[in-house]
Scaffold this active site. Sequence first.
Site, mmCIF file in Angstrom:
data_model
loop_
_atom_site.group_PDB
_atom_site.id
_atom_site.type_symbol
_atom_site.label_atom_id
_atom_site.label_comp_id
_atom_site.label_asym_id
_atom_site.label_seq_id
_atom_site.Cartn_x
_atom_site.Cartn_y
_atom_site.Cartn_z
ATOM 1 N N THR A 17 75.109 47.163 49.088
ATOM 2 C CA THR A 17 74.178 48.137 48.513
ATOM 3 C C THR A 17 74.824 49.503 48.392
ATOM 4 O OG1 THR A 17 72.285 46.957 49.440
ATOM 5 C CG2 THR A 17 71.928 49.235 48.773
ATOM 6 N N LYS A 38 68.154 44.065 42.491
ATOM 7 C CA LYS A 38 68.335 43.210 43.668
ATOM 8 C C LYS A 38 67.382 42.033 43.468
ATOM 9 C CE LYS A 38 69.496 42.680 48.222
ATOM 10 N NZ LYS A 38 70.855 42.631 48.773
ATOM 11 N N ASP A 55 67.126 48.298 50.451
ATOM 12 C CA ASP A 55 68.263 48.184 49.541
ATOM 13 C C ASP A 55 67.814 48.296 48.087
ATOM 14 O OD1 ASP A 55 69.808 47.785 51.772
ATOM 15 O OD2 ASP A 55 70.092 45.645 51.468
ATOM 16 N N GLY A 118 73.910 40.926 44.807
ATOM 17 C CA GLY A 118 73.570 39.653 45.423
ATOM 18 C C GLY A 118 72.946 39.841 46.790
ATOM 19 N N VAL A 119 72.794 38.742 47.496
ATOM 20 C CA VAL A 119 72.209 38.773 48.838
ATOM 21 C C VAL A 119 73.148 38.029 49.764
ATOM 22 C CG1 VAL A 119 70.771 36.777 48.265
ATOM 23 C CG2 VAL A 119 70.185 38.195 50.241
ATOM 24 N N GLY A 120 73.545 38.664 50.868
ATOM 25 C CA GLY A 120 74.465 38.019 51.799
ATOM 26 C C GLY A 120 75.814 37.747 51.156
ATOM 27 N N ASN A 177 85.523 48.617 51.274
ATOM 28 C CA ASN A 177 84.548 49.532 51.877
ATOM 29 C C ASN A 177 84.889 49.695 53.355
ATOM 30 O OD1 ASN A 177 82.263 51.151 52.194
ATOM 31 N ND2 ASN A 177 80.966 49.421 52.699
#
Length: 226
Positions: A17, A38, A55, A118-120, A177
Site C-alpha cells: 500500500t 484494492k 489501505d 493485490g492482497v498478501g 521498500n
Amino acid sequence: MTAAVFIAGTDTGIGKTHTACTLLHALRAAGHDACGMKPVASGCVETPQGLRNDDALALRAAGVDPELPYALVNPVALRDPLSPHLAAAHDGVAITLAPLRAAFEQLAARHSTVVVEGVGGWLVPLAPGLLASDIARQWQLPVILVVGLRLGCLSHALLSARAIAADGCRLLGWIGNRVDPSMDAPEENLDTLRALLPAPCLGVLPHGVAPAQAAGCLDAAVAALD
C-alpha cells in the site's frame, strides 16, 4: 486508453500500500489522471458508512479523486484480518472476479491510469479455485513486484518472480521498500536483486518517508507506465 498495473508483494506486510500510494503521487506529479484500487481487502472495520479498510482509504486519498465511491476502490471488504478466503467464509461472502472487474472498468472509464493493489503475496487464495494472482492474470495487467527489504527477501523475490512468469504475466519491474532500517548489508542485497531478478529495478523507497515526499524515488516506475 487506460493504463493499469498490478502491485504484487513478496509477502504480507512488506509495504504494497505504501508503494502503491507513492506510485500514485509520482504518477500525478507527472500529469497522469491516476487512481488506486484494492479489489479485495480483509481486516476492515465497521463505520457509519459501512466496512472500511485503511489501505483502500489510503489508496483513494492518494489518487486524483479522493471522493471516489468507496465501493469502486474496494468492492470486496471483509471483516476479519485473515487470508481473504477465510475472511470471506466468516462473512458468508463468495468472492468472484465479475464484480471486481465491473468496479475496475468503472474506474478505468473515469481515469487514465489505475493502480491495482493485490492482497498478501502472489498466491493468496481468494476462494476455491481462485487466487489473488488471477486478478492480474485474467485482466492481463503488467505486474510491479514490491520487495520488502529484510532478511529473507532474496528467496521471496525470486520465487515470486518465477510464479509471476509461470502464470503468464509480465513482470514490468520491481520496487525495493526499506521496511527494516536495521537490515544488514542492504546495498549488497539490492545489488543481488538487480543481478538475479528478470526485470529492472523501478525504484527503492526509503524507510519512514511519506508517499508524497518519496514520490521522486519512483520516476523509473512512472516512465515504465508511459
